[in-house]
Scaffold this motif. Structure first.
Motif, PDB file in Angstrom:
ATOM      1  N   MET A 260       0.835  -1.196   0.000  1.00 55.55           N
ATOM      2  CA  MET A 260       0.000   0.000   0.000  1.00 55.55           C
ATOM      3  C   MET A 260       0.874   1.251   0.000  1.00 55.55           C
ATOM      4  SD  MET A 260      -3.010  -1.034   2.724  1.00 55.55           S
ATOM      5  CE  MET A 260      -3.853   0.532   2.474  1.00 55.55           C
ATOM      6  N   GLY A 261       0.320   2.351  -0.512  1.00 55.98           N
ATOM      7  CA  GLY A 261       1.044   3.606  -0.497  1.00 55.98           C
ATOM      8  C   GLY A 261       1.141   4.177   0.901  1.00 55.98           C
ATOM      9  N   CYS A 262       2.091   5.059   1.090  1.00 60.95           N
ATOM     10  CA  CYS A 262       2.309   5.668   2.399  1.00 60.95           C
ATOM     11  C   CYS A 262       2.206   7.184   2.275  1.00 60.95           C
ATOM     12  CB  CYS A 262       3.680   5.280   2.947  1.00 60.95           C
ATOM     13  SG  CYS A 262       4.044   5.977   4.570  1.00 60.95           S
ATOM     14  N   GLY A 263       1.425   7.784   3.144  1.00 62.65           N
ATOM     15  CA  GLY A 263       1.367   9.243   3.172  1.00 62.65           C
ATOM     16  C   GLY A 263       2.662   9.818   3.716  1.00 62.65           C
ATOM     17  N   SER A 264       2.732  11.129   3.776  1.00 61.61           N
ATOM     18  CA  SER A 264       3.936  11.766   4.295  1.00 61.61           C
ATOM     19  C   SER A 264       3.544  12.940   5.174  1.00 61.61           C
ATOM     20  CB  SER A 264       4.840  12.220   3.147  1.00 61.61           C
ATOM     21  OG  SER A 264       6.119  12.598   3.633  1.00 61.61           O
ATOM     22  N   THR A 265       4.535  13.629   5.709  1.00 66.00           N
ATOM     23  CA  THR A 265       4.317  14.703   6.668  1.00 66.00           C
ATOM     24  C   THR A 265       5.290  15.843   6.372  1.00 66.00           C
ATOM     25  OG1 THR A 265       5.970  13.951   8.261  1.00 66.00           O
ATOM     26  CG2 THR A 265       3.792  12.931   8.391  1.00 66.00           C
ATOM     27  N   ILE A 266       5.298  16.815   7.274  1.00 63.63           N
ATOM     28  CA  ILE A 266       6.291  17.890   7.160  1.00 63.63           C
ATOM     29  C   ILE A 266       7.678  17.404   7.560  1.00 63.63           C
ATOM     30  CG2 ILE A 266       4.550  19.664   7.598  1.00 63.63           C
ATOM     31  CD1 ILE A 266       5.839  19.962  10.417  1.00 63.63           C
ATOM     32  N   GLY A 267       7.760  16.223   8.184  1.00 63.55           N
ATOM     33  CA  GLY A 267       9.043  15.728   8.681  1.00 63.55           C
ATOM     34  C   GLY A 267      10.127  15.628   7.629  1.00 63.55           C
ATOM     35  N   PRO A 268       9.922  14.844   6.552  1.00 63.96           N
ATOM     36  CA  PRO A 268      10.955  14.745   5.521  1.00 63.96           C
ATOM     37  C   PRO A 268      11.254  16.080   4.837  1.00 63.96           C
ATOM     38  CG  PRO A 268       9.378  12.945   5.326  1.00 63.96           C
ATOM     39  CD  PRO A 268       8.805  13.913   6.311  1.00 63.96           C
ATOM     40  N   ILE A 269      10.240  16.926   4.706  1.00 61.14           N
ATOM     41  CA  ILE A 269      10.447  18.237   4.068  1.00 61.14           C
ATOM     42  C   ILE A 269      11.377  19.089   4.911  1.00 61.14           C
ATOM     43  CG2 ILE A 269       9.285  20.361   3.351  1.00 61.14           C
ATOM     44  CD1 ILE A 269       6.785  18.639   2.810  1.00 61.14           C
ATOM     45  N   THR A 270      11.118  19.154   6.212  1.00 60.58           N
ATOM     46  CA  THR A 270      11.950  19.958   7.111  1.00 60.58           C
ATOM     47  C   THR A 270      13.345  19.375   7.232  1.00 60.58           C
ATOM     48  OG1 THR A 270       9.967  20.570   8.359  1.00 60.58           O
ATOM     49  CG2 THR A 270      12.085  20.944   9.412  1.00 60.58           C
ATOM     50  N   ALA A 271      13.428  18.058   7.324  1.00 60.91           N
ATOM     51  CA  ALA A 271      14.742  17.418   7.422  1.00 60.91           C
ATOM     52  C   ALA A 271      15.589  17.712   6.191  1.00 60.91           C
ATOM     53  CB  ALA A 271      14.567  15.912   7.598  1.00 60.91           C
ATOM     54  N   THR A 272      14.953  17.673   5.023  1.00 54.96           N
ATOM     55  CA  THR A 272      15.677  17.935   3.772  1.00 54.96           C
ATOM     56  C   THR A 272      16.104  19.388   3.670  1.00 54.96           C
ATOM     57  OG1 THR A 272      14.442  16.191   2.640  1.00 54.96           O
ATOM     58  CG2 THR A 272      15.500  17.855   1.257  1.00 54.96           C
ATOM     59  N   ARG A 273      15.208  20.295   4.030  1.00 54.13           N
ATOM     60  CA  ARG A 273      15.497  21.712   3.874  1.00 54.13           C
ATOM     61  C   ARG A 273      16.554  22.203   4.857  1.00 54.13           C
ATOM     62  NH1 ARG A 273      13.129  26.035   1.201  1.00 54.13           N
ATOM     63  NH2 ARG A 273      13.836  28.017   2.054  1.00 54.13           N
ATOM     64  N   LEU A 274      16.495  21.717   6.103  1.00 48.30           N
ATOM     65  CA  LEU A 274      17.387  22.233   7.147  1.00 48.30           C
ATOM     66  C   LEU A 274      18.571  21.322   7.451  1.00 48.30           C
ATOM     67  CD1 LEU A 274      14.858  23.587   9.807  1.00 48.30           C
ATOM     68  CD2 LEU A 274      16.014  24.848   7.990  1.00 48.30           C
ATOM     69  N   GLY A 275      18.429  20.024   7.216  1.00 56.10           N
ATOM     70  CA  GLY A 275      19.465  19.091   7.633  1.00 56.10           C
ATOM     71  C   GLY A 275      19.394  18.765   9.106  1.00 56.10           C
ATOM     72  N   ILE A 276      18.217  18.891   9.703  1.00 46.49           N
ATOM     73  CA  ILE A 276      18.049  18.635  11.126  1.00 46.49           C
ATOM     74  C   ILE A 276      17.547  17.209  11.338  1.00 46.49           C
ATOM     75  CG2 ILE A 276      15.662  19.520  11.133  1.00 46.49           C
ATOM     76  CD1 ILE A 276      16.213  20.637  13.929  1.00 46.49           C
ATOM     77  N   GLU A 277      18.080  16.550  12.365  1.00 41.63           N
ATOM     78  CA  GLU A 277      17.619  15.202  12.697  1.00 41.63           C
ATOM     79  C   GLU A 277      16.141  15.268  13.076  1.00 41.63           C
ATOM     80  OE1 GLU A 277      19.204  12.498  12.276  1.00 41.63           O
ATOM     81  OE2 GLU A 277      21.240  13.260  11.940  1.00 41.63           O
ATOM     82  N   THR A 278      15.342  14.346  12.527  1.00 39.55           N
ATOM     83  CA  THR A 278      13.887  14.471  12.630  1.00 39.55           C
ATOM     84  C   THR A 278      13.245  13.137  12.984  1.00 39.55           C
ATOM     85  OG1 THR A 278      13.907  16.254  10.987  1.00 39.55           O
ATOM     86  CG2 THR A 278      11.799  15.164  11.374  1.00 39.55           C
ATOM     87  N   LEU A 279      12.188  13.232  13.747  1.00 40.96           N
ATOM     88  CA  LEU A 279      11.383  12.078  14.123  1.00 40.96           C
ATOM     89  C   LEU A 279       9.941  12.355  13.736  1.00 40.96           C
ATOM     90  CD1 LEU A 279      11.063   9.390  15.918  1.00 40.96           C
ATOM     91  CD2 LEU A 279      10.352  10.983  17.713  1.00 40.96           C
TER      92      LEU A 279
END
Length: 420
Positions: A368-387
């Protein structure tokens, strides 16, 4: 704060926040009451160590942060203010077949069928020109049940209980009145007059959404559940807002609630925009200090999680099935639809364990497909470790969603545990 007070406040926040604009305003008022100082993006910032600040963008996204002396390791919590809904088109009025209808456009991936036969009201932002030639903006909330989308009787649709599809253009236009003399601009002026705005030379534009007038409430034999519109993601906004208002100002914490997550976050006020990065760079003007903060801080992306549906259990991976009222959910995806990794998961598990708060894990079925959140977007943009974490929810993206009455309070305690 005990769980009863927490949940009572949650119900009030949900009812008072029919749009991202209203949610942002309500959170801003909460920050003001908690001693946060308002910043304007267009003004020069003179930040004082030991103070607390907040700033908004587009009236629909907000950032609040503490500013302790020599703080470099921040706990950040991110959520989003928007929810799937029906938005009015710019020229919405349709007069035909003896009624006045409103043309609407679905926003986000909403479940359409639950919108039928609901008492609907209207809220959002209106821009107008006053007699001094100045463009002004204000929020409106009609509160009254103004419209409804009536179902087609089963006598006229013998497949209604077998194969129900909804045409987004023709089937979901709410009916407003039988009066042919209805004028939309006059209706808006009437709404503005109710909040004492009378100096209107010309109405320019509006961003208005329909919402269910049914209030948020407890449901269940022992008030097991909270039922409401917009639990995704005002539930997390409320947790983040109360968390940063509850901590000591010497603890480094930042909370961001962004708009437009439900449509991809790519806007000036979305997580894909520059709002958070701009704010952090103004907090840490020295680039080395900024990078030290980024690489030692943690972003907790808080969004709702799919609780295992008791009538559709096969929609879940049997080893990763979150239950209502069994704790916060760590969301994991090998293809980076969620940003959790072993390092960030371990930090969250450690704090939860110290507080004896339950946690669960969610991984979507591999087929099944998986939705997403702001998490990967913020991690990519800032380089901050994210949960990525979430609160177990039924009927996500419905006009009325269902969550547990224990889980949000549990997450609130865990977030506070990061700031001891």
């Amino acid at each position: 704060m005990n769980k009863k007070d927490f949940n009572e406040g949650l119900l009030g926040f949900l009812d008072a926040s029919p749009t991202p604009f209203h949610a942002t305003l309500n959170m801003s008022m909460m920050f003001e009451n908690a001693g946060f100082i308002k910043l304007e993006e267009e003004s020069k910032w003179e930040l004082q160590k030991g103070a607390k600040y907040y700033v908004t963008r587009n009236d629909s996204s907000v950032i609040a942060f503490t500013y302790p002396k020599d703080a470099k390791e921040y706990t950040m919590l991110g959520a989003h203010t928007d929810s799937p809904n029906l938005k009015l088109k710019p020229n919405p009025v349709i007069k035909e077949h003896g009624v006045v209808k409103l043309g609407v456009e679905p926003y986000g991936g909403l479940l359409l069928n639950p919108w039928f036969d609901r008492d609907l009201s209207l809220a959002g932002r209106v821009s107008y020109l006053n007699s001094e030639g100045k463009i002004k903006e204000t929020l409106i909330d009609a509160k009254k049940a103004l419209a409804i989308i009536p179902s087609l009787a089963i006598h006229l649709d013998d497949k209604a209980n077998k194969d129900k599809t909804v045409n987004k253009q023709t089937d979901i236009c709410p009916i407003l009145t039988t009066s042919d003399d209805f004028e939309f601009n006059e209706f808006l002026k009437w709404q503005l007059s109710k909040i004492d705005i009378l100096d209107i030379k010309e109405l320019y534009a509006s961003e208005l959404s329909l919402y269910d007038t049914h209030k948020a409430s407890f449901v269940g034999l022992s008030d097991d559940f909270i039922a409401s519109a917009r639990l995704d993601n005002l539930l997390s906004c409320y947790v983040g807002m109360l968390s940063i208002c509850s901590i000591d100002s010497n603890n480094p914490m930042l909370f961001i609630a962004s708009d437009h997550e439900e449509v991809g976050s790519e806007s000036t006020s979305g997580a894909g925009g520059s709002f958070l990065e701009n704010t952090l760079r103004r907090m840490f003007k020295d680039y080395d200090e900024y990078m030290q903060m980024i690489r030692t801080s943690l972003m907790i992306s808080a969004d709702n999680a799919h609780a295992i549906h008791p009538n559709f259990p096969t929609k879940h991976d049997s080893n990763h099935t979150p239950y209502i009222n069994k704790g916060s959910v760590i969301k994991i995806n090998a293809n980076q639809r969620y940003a959790s990794n072993s390092k960030t998961i371990s930090k969250f598990m450690s704090v939860a364990s110290e507080l004896n708060e339950p946690i669960q894990q969610f991984v979507t079925r591999s087929d099944m497909g998986c939705g997403s959140t702001i998490g990967p977007i913020t991690a990519t943009r800032l380089g901050i470790e994210t949960l990525d974490v979430g609160l177990p929810t039924f009927a996500m993206h419905s006009i009325r969603e269902l969550a547990g009455s224990d889980d949000a309070y549990s997450l609130y305690k865990i977030i506070l545990g990061f700031n001891k």
